[in-house]
Design a protein around this motif. Structure first.
Motif, short mmCIF file in Angstrom:
data_model
loop_
_atom_site.label_atom_id
_atom_site.label_comp_id
_atom_site.label_asym_id
_atom_site.label_seq_id
_atom_site.Cartn_x
_atom_site.Cartn_y
_atom_site.Cartn_z
N THR A 225 33.65 -4.16 34.88
CA THR A 225 34.71 -3.32 34.31
C THR A 225 35.87 -3.15 35.30
OG1 THR A 225 33.38 -1.47 35.01
CG2 THR A 225 33.30 -2.03 32.68
N ASP A 226 36.97 -2.67 34.74
CA ASP A 226 38.19 -2.51 35.52
C ASP A 226 38.26 -1.08 36.08
OD1 ASP A 226 40.61 -3.20 36.46
OD2 ASP A 226 41.71 -2.69 34.63
N GLU A 227 38.46 -1.01 37.41
CA GLU A 227 38.47 0.30 38.10
C GLU A 227 39.43 1.30 37.45
OE1 GLU A 227 36.81 2.64 40.97
OE2 GLU A 227 36.41 0.49 40.83
N GLN B 69 32.18 0.59 30.15
CA GLN B 69 33.12 1.49 30.85
C GLN B 69 32.47 2.85 31.08
OE1 GLN B 69 33.86 -0.51 28.30
NE2 GLN B 69 35.23 -1.91 29.38
N LEU B 70 31.79 3.35 30.04
CA LEU B 70 31.14 4.67 30.18
C LEU B 70 30.04 4.62 31.24
CD1 LEU B 70 31.13 5.60 26.44
CD2 LEU B 70 31.97 7.12 28.25
N MET B 71 29.29 3.53 31.25
CA MET B 71 28.23 3.41 32.26
C MET B 71 28.85 3.39 33.66
SD MET B 71 25.24 0.97 30.84
CE MET B 71 24.10 1.58 29.59
N ALA B 72 29.95 2.65 33.77
CA ALA B 72 30.60 2.55 35.08
C ALA B 72 31.12 3.91 35.54
CB ALA B 72 31.74 1.53 35.02
N ALA B 73 31.38 4.82 34.60
CA ALA B 73 31.87 6.16 34.96
C ALA B 73 30.72 7.11 35.37
CB ALA B 73 32.64 6.76 33.78
N CYS B 74 29.48 6.60 35.27
CA CYS B 74 28.31 7.44 35.62
C CYS B 74 27.85 7.16 37.05
CB CYS B 74 27.14 7.12 34.68
SG CYS B 74 27.45 7.60 32.98
N ASP B 75 27.12 8.12 37.62
CA ASP B 75 26.49 7.91 38.92
C ASP B 75 25.04 7.46 38.75
OD1 ASP B 75 28.59 8.95 40.84
OD2 ASP B 75 28.43 10.60 39.41
N LYS C 55 40.58 6.36 34.32
CA LYS C 55 41.18 7.00 33.12
C LYS C 55 40.11 7.74 32.32
CE LYS C 55 44.39 3.86 31.74
NZ LYS C 55 44.51 2.71 30.86
N LEU C 56 38.99 7.05 32.13
CA LEU C 56 37.89 7.63 31.35
C LEU C 56 37.35 8.89 32.04
CD1 LEU C 56 36.50 6.76 28.75
CD2 LEU C 56 34.95 5.38 30.10
N GLN C 57 37.21 8.81 33.35
CA GLN C 57 36.70 9.98 34.10
C GLN C 57 37.63 11.17 33.96
OE1 GLN C 57 36.13 7.92 37.81
NE2 GLN C 57 33.89 8.10 37.67
N GLN C 58 38.95 10.85 33.97
CA GLN C 58 39.94 11.91 33.82
C GLN C 58 39.86 12.53 32.42
OE1 GLN C 58 43.90 10.53 34.62
NE2 GLN C 58 43.63 10.98 36.80
N GLN C 59 39.88 11.64 31.42
CA GLN C 59 39.80 12.11 30.01
C GLN C 59 38.60 13.01 29.79
OE1 GLN C 59 39.43 8.62 27.57
NE2 GLN C 59 41.59 8.09 27.79
N LEU C 60 37.47 12.64 30.39
CA LEU C 60 36.24 13.38 30.12
C LEU C 60 36.00 14.50 31.13
CD1 LEU C 60 33.95 10.30 29.27
CD2 LEU C 60 34.94 11.92 27.67
N GLY C 61 36.93 14.67 32.07
CA GLY C 61 36.80 15.74 33.07
C GLY C 61 35.59 15.55 33.98
N LEU C 62 35.37 14.32 34.44
CA LEU C 62 34.16 14.05 35.21
C LEU C 62 34.40 13.96 36.72
CD1 LEU C 62 32.63 11.27 32.90
CD2 LEU C 62 32.08 13.71 32.94
N GLN C 63 35.68 14.08 37.15
CA GLN C 63 35.95 13.90 38.58
C GLN C 63 35.23 14.97 39.41
OE1 GLN C 63 38.81 14.34 36.48
NE2 GLN C 63 40.41 12.99 37.27
N GLY C 64 34.70 14.53 40.54
CA GLY C 64 34.04 15.48 41.45
C GLY C 64 32.65 15.88 41.00
#
Ligand code: UDP
Ligand code: GLC
Length: 381
Positions: free
Chosen positions: A183-185, A272-278, A190-199
């Motif tokens: 996936t593209d960084e 993309q969603l998986m890539a946004a997970c830890d 963007k997805l992390q921002q949309q879903l409020g996942l940062q930090g």
């Protein structure tokens, strides 16, 4: 080779997503016959796979049906069976991808004299099916199928234990277009921002909402983790499990986790969603026949935790390419989540190992070659 695939579902479960990859190389020489309309048909069309909805009426028989109900539905099925027999004459082989497809496919194979292949995506045990349905599946496969393709050793073993013929069954794992999982960084950010996942430390769950998929185990585990641990749950109640959906929402409210759990419904941007997970958590409480989600997490380079049962044991080696937990044990799951949160270096090494080996083991081109070879033996026999 002209292949007539049959699947009972209009909804994209794992067996249906697997069928897309199998049918694709046959192009216009294939036809997928569905017993229900729905989004699975659209997905097949998007992949340029010829598809036809063959039944206009929902088929009543369920996993727990009795013999009388089963016989009644056979009468209901008569127009569908007639249609399938007619179409089957134009193909070299009938490929049944689900249990109801096996019932229809077996009769069509008999009357059209076309060989039958049954792709077994299930663990045929009493935990998952009624005695009657087990009996029907095993007997039809034994009597009519030239080949049964099992999605794991676990599914094969259960088939044989239920009385299935060991001489007709071969194991072929699901194949994946491995490039799709790179996936593209910038998309991920963007997805992390949309879903409020940062930090946050994000644990992802990617199964349809159903009691045996055990989303409740993840929610319980979350309550035992530090507050930065958040869960996102992808998937719908594909087969009407609305009570379970309500139960999950109640559980989240009772544990005061409203700000740490998000239900995102059915999504088509899984890589993309998986890539946004830890971490990706798979929590089935009954043995999982294969578990596409586990391989997909590996292909995304994400650590994965899954229950030690069924086909999962063939995919995950604890501490080498993922983590194993006792099925239904939120305490153990919480411990593993905390380990991944704290031991970032070891966890990243495990995820990298998993990505390398999964890319080799589950490449769709190789898996499709295995299937093509098995099918060619049958049609040349
Ligand atoms: N899946 C999806 N969107 C979702 C949730 C799941 O496309 O919102 C996909 C997931 O990526 C996987 C499949 O659904 O490929 C589920 O297959 P699996 O073998 O894990 O379980 P099944 O539901 O077939 O028992
Ligand atoms: C079924 C099984 C699942 C498997 C999928 C593809 O839906 O429940 O474990 O991954 O088929 O074979």
């Amino acid at each position: 080779m002209r292949v007539f695939f049959l699947d009972q579902s209009g909804k994209p479960g794992g067996a249906e997503l697997c069928l897309i990859d199998i049918a694709k190389p046959y192009g216009n020489s294939a036809l997928v016959g569905l017993f229900a309309d729905g989004p699975f048909k659209d997905l097949l069309q998007q992949n340029h796979i010829p598809v036809e909805v063959l039944a206009t009426q929902a088929i009543q028989v369920r996993k727990e049906s009795s013999l009388v109900q089963g016989l009644k539905s056979l009468v209901q099925l008569a127009p569908l069976i007639t249609k399938v027999i007619k179409i089957a004459h134009e193909y070299d082989l009938i490929y049944a991808n689900t249990q109801k497809a096996l019932v229809v496919g077996a009769l069509a194979s008999f009357f059209s004299r076309r060989p039958l292949v049954y792709h077994l995506h299930d663990i045929l045990s009493k935990e998952h099916f009624s005695q009657t349905n087990l009996h029907i599946a095993v007997n039809l496969a034994n009597r009519f199928a030239s080949l049964v393709i099992a999605n794991s050793q676990a599914s094969k073993i259960a088939f044989v234990q239920a009385g299935g013929r060991p001489d007709i069954i071969e194991v072929v794992y699901n194949g994946f277009e491995t490039k799709k999982y790179q996936t593209d960084e910038s998309d991920i950010n963007k997805l992390q921002q949309q879903l409020g996942l940062q930090g946050k430390f994000v644990v992802g769950h990617f199964s349809r909402l159903a009691p045996w998929k055990g989303q409740h185990i993840l929610i319980d585990a979350l309550a035992k983790c530090p507050p930065e641990v958040t869960a996102i749950l992808m998937g719908d109640a594909l087969f009407g499990e609305q009570d379970y959906v309500q139960q999950l929402h109640r559980q989240v409210a009772e544990l005061g986790l409203e700000n740490r759990v998000k239900f995102l419904g059915f999504r088509s941007d899984i890589p993309q969603l998986m890539a946004a997970c830890d971490l990706v958590a798979h929590t089935s409480i009954s043995p999982e026949p294969f578990g596409r989600v586990i391989v997909e997490a590996m292909l995304c380079g994400k650590p994965v935790v899954a229950p030690k049962a069924g086909g999962v044991m063939e995919l995950v080696e604890h501490g080498l390419n993922g983590f194993l937990m006792t099925p239904g044990e939120p305490h153990e799951l919480a411990q593993i989540i905390i380990t991944c949160l704290q031991e970032t270096e070891i966890t990243a090494t495990i995820a990298n190992n998993a990505q390398t080996s999964a890319t080799r083991r589950f490449d769709v081109a190789i898996i499709n070659q295995q299937i093509a070879q098995l099918l060619s033996h049958i049609t040349s026999a």
